[in-house]
Design an enzyme around this catalytic site. Structure first.
Site, mmCIF file in Angstrom:
data_model
loop_
_atom_site.group_PDB
_atom_site.id
_atom_site.type_symbol
_atom_site.label_atom_id
_atom_site.label_comp_id
_atom_site.label_asym_id
_atom_site.label_seq_id
_atom_site.Cartn_x
_atom_site.Cartn_y
_atom_site.Cartn_z
ATOM 1 C CG ASP A 85 50.527 54.266 30.510
ATOM 2 O OD1 ASP A 85 50.123 52.737 30.252
ATOM 3 O OD2 ASP A 85 49.934 55.034 30.394
ATOM 4 C CD1 TRP A 123 44.030 59.805 29.287
ATOM 5 C CD2 TRP A 123 45.029 58.625 30.944
ATOM 6 N NE1 TRP A 123 43.152 59.141 29.970
ATOM 7 C CE2 TRP A 123 43.705 58.327 31.057
ATOM 8 C CE3 TRP A 123 45.826 57.958 31.967
ATOM 9 C CZ2 TRP A 123 43.136 57.278 31.831
ATOM 10 C CZ3 TRP A 123 45.313 57.080 32.614
ATOM 11 C CH2 TRP A 123 43.926 56.802 32.839
ATOM 12 C CE LYS A 141 41.753 52.063 26.565
ATOM 13 N NZ LYS A 141 41.098 53.324 26.958
HETATM 14 C C1 LMR Z 1 40.947 57.607 27.348
HETATM 15 O O1 LMR Z 1 41.784 58.365 27.423
HETATM 16 O O2 LMR Z 1 39.890 57.854 26.836
HETATM 17 C C2 LMR Z 1 40.747 56.223 27.786
HETATM 18 O O3 LMR Z 1 42.101 55.821 28.341
HETATM 19 C C3 LMR Z 1 39.782 56.295 28.978
HETATM 20 C C4 LMR Z 1 40.047 56.790 30.320
HETATM 21 O O4 LMR Z 1 40.004 56.251 31.149
HETATM 22 O O5 LMR Z 1 40.199 57.892 30.135
#
Ligand code: LMR
Length: 397
Positions: A211, A131, A246
């Site tokens: 996480d 992420w 979520k």
């Molecule tokens: C995502 O990856 O789309 C979600 O976790 C929302 C975010 O805050 O990025």
């Protein structure tokens, strides 16, 4: 003037997609960008269990005074039990404690500052890819970031590459692992893979930071906690970031926790004193509403059952959307090419589409997804799977 030298920076690539999608006048558009769940009506619903808990809070809450630095103890207990198990030996031994945070992102930032301040010199290892906000949070906290391979250029899980990299990690470094529903790829480790990762973590004396943002969206609420509970049972020390965005649909209420597992109750108290101190400089005390909702739901057997059923509805809908999309791609001769969508878990799929194909999809078919090729499967409209498959087939030609 004071502000003259301030330049403009690009907007967030994930949140920016929400805006671009909203501005697209095409009535036949697809929102596969930001990770939010949508139901058959295309809405991100407030779960019934949350509505009921909120009504109860409106009626019974008597004050809005500050809560302590670790948040509401009832929330801390409930979220620790959800993550570590109702009968967790760590909880009974007071070796695990939760600090309430503004969302899972807040928990990650608290972890990053904790590592920077209390474990100086330790680097953090992130999966490649991960992420994007993992990257920026640790950079902002000035923690050295390294990467372990996770998914190769063939869009397949690379467990051997992951283990080889972690075997070279400096002793004592932190390794960030996604408990389930890996964001952005959707590829999860098998139980055997987790055991192998555990061996390397032990051998290199790494500190895992797990996480856990999608509990209940992979194989089920309990099943998704398997890896976290394995690590908690086998290792003396662990950091876990948990998100209620979520699975409770509390996205904007910013509800999460940093759960610390320590060698002793006494050491946990030391660590928690540091966390409260760091949090005081970040957000002072955490927001209450979402956490009060979660504590109300998890503290009431009927509400908890209703909520667990609602999570299961979301989970099974996402699983159906995955297989539905693979089926819809089959008439275009693309079943094999996209079979992985059916095997991945959680909201996201690393589709394997190139950035150029992603921008073609957006420009010519109003299909919005992250340029890495990550699609939020949970945002697909099930009644238009054929149209989506047709658009994907067109850009794959
Ligand atoms: C995502 O990856 O789309 C979600 O976790 C929302 C975010 O805050 O990025």
């Amino acid at each position: 003037m004071h502000f003259d030298a301030i330049a403009r920076v690009p907007g967030d690539p994930i949140l920016g997609l929400m805006e671009a999608y909203a501005q697209d006048p095409n009535p036949c558009k697809f929102d596969l960008g930001v990770g939010v769940y949508k139901d058959a009506q295309g809405l991100t619903p407030i779960p019934q269990s949350v509505k009921l808990a909120e009504a109860r809070l409106v009626e019974r809450q008597t004050t809005k005074t500050y809560i302590g630095g670790h948040g509401e103890p009832a929330f801390g207990k409930a979220i620790s039990e959800l993550v570590l198990g109702a009968n967790s030996a760590l909880i009974s031994a007071q070796r695990a404690g939760a600090t309430q945070t503004p969302g899972g992102t807040g928990a990650l930032r608290l972890s990053a500052d904790f590592i920077a301040q209390c474990l100086p010199g330790r680097g953090v290892w992130l999966s490649n890819p991960t992420w994007p906000i993992h990257e920026s949070i640790f950079a902002a906290a000035k923690v050295k970031v390294s990467h372990y391979p996770y998914v190769g250029s063939d869009n397949r899980l690379d467990v051997d590459g992951m283990l080889a990299a972690l075997s070279q990690a400096p002793k004592g470094d932190v390794v960030l692992l996604h408990a389930c529903c890996h964001n952005p790829t959707g590829f999860d480790l098998s139980h055997d893979d987790w055991q192998r990762v555990l061996d390397v973590v032990r051998e290199r004396e790494l500190l895992p930071l797990i996480d856990f943002a999608y509990q209940g969206f992979g194989d089920g609420l309990e099943q998704d906690a398997w890896s976290t509970r394995l690590f908690a049972a086998e290792l003396p020390e662990l950091l876990i970031t948990s998100s209620c965005s979520k699975n409770f649909g509390l996205y904007r209420d910013r509800t999460g926790a940093l759960i610390v597992c320590a060698k002793s109750a006494d050491k946990l108290t030391d660590i928690r004193s540091q966390l409260a101190n760091i949090a005081r400089n970040l957000w002072s005390t955490p927001p209450d509403h979402g956490a009060a909702v979660v504590a109300t739901i998890l503290g009431d057997p009927e509400l908890k059952k209703l909520w667990a059923d609602e999570v299961e509805t979301m989970r099974s809908r996402i699983a159906q959307l995955r297989s539905g999309l693979v089926e819809a791609l089959a008439p275009h001769g693309l079943r094999e090419r996209f079979a992985h969508i059916g095997e991945q878990r959680g909201m996201f799929s690393y589709t394997g589409l190139s950035p150029e194909q992603v921008s073609n999809l957006r420009d010519h078919h109003s299909v919005y997804m992250v340029s890495s090729g990550r699609a939020n499967v949970a945002g697909i409209d099930a009644t238009r799977l054929d149209l989506l498959a047709e658009a994907i087939a067109k850009v794959c030609k």
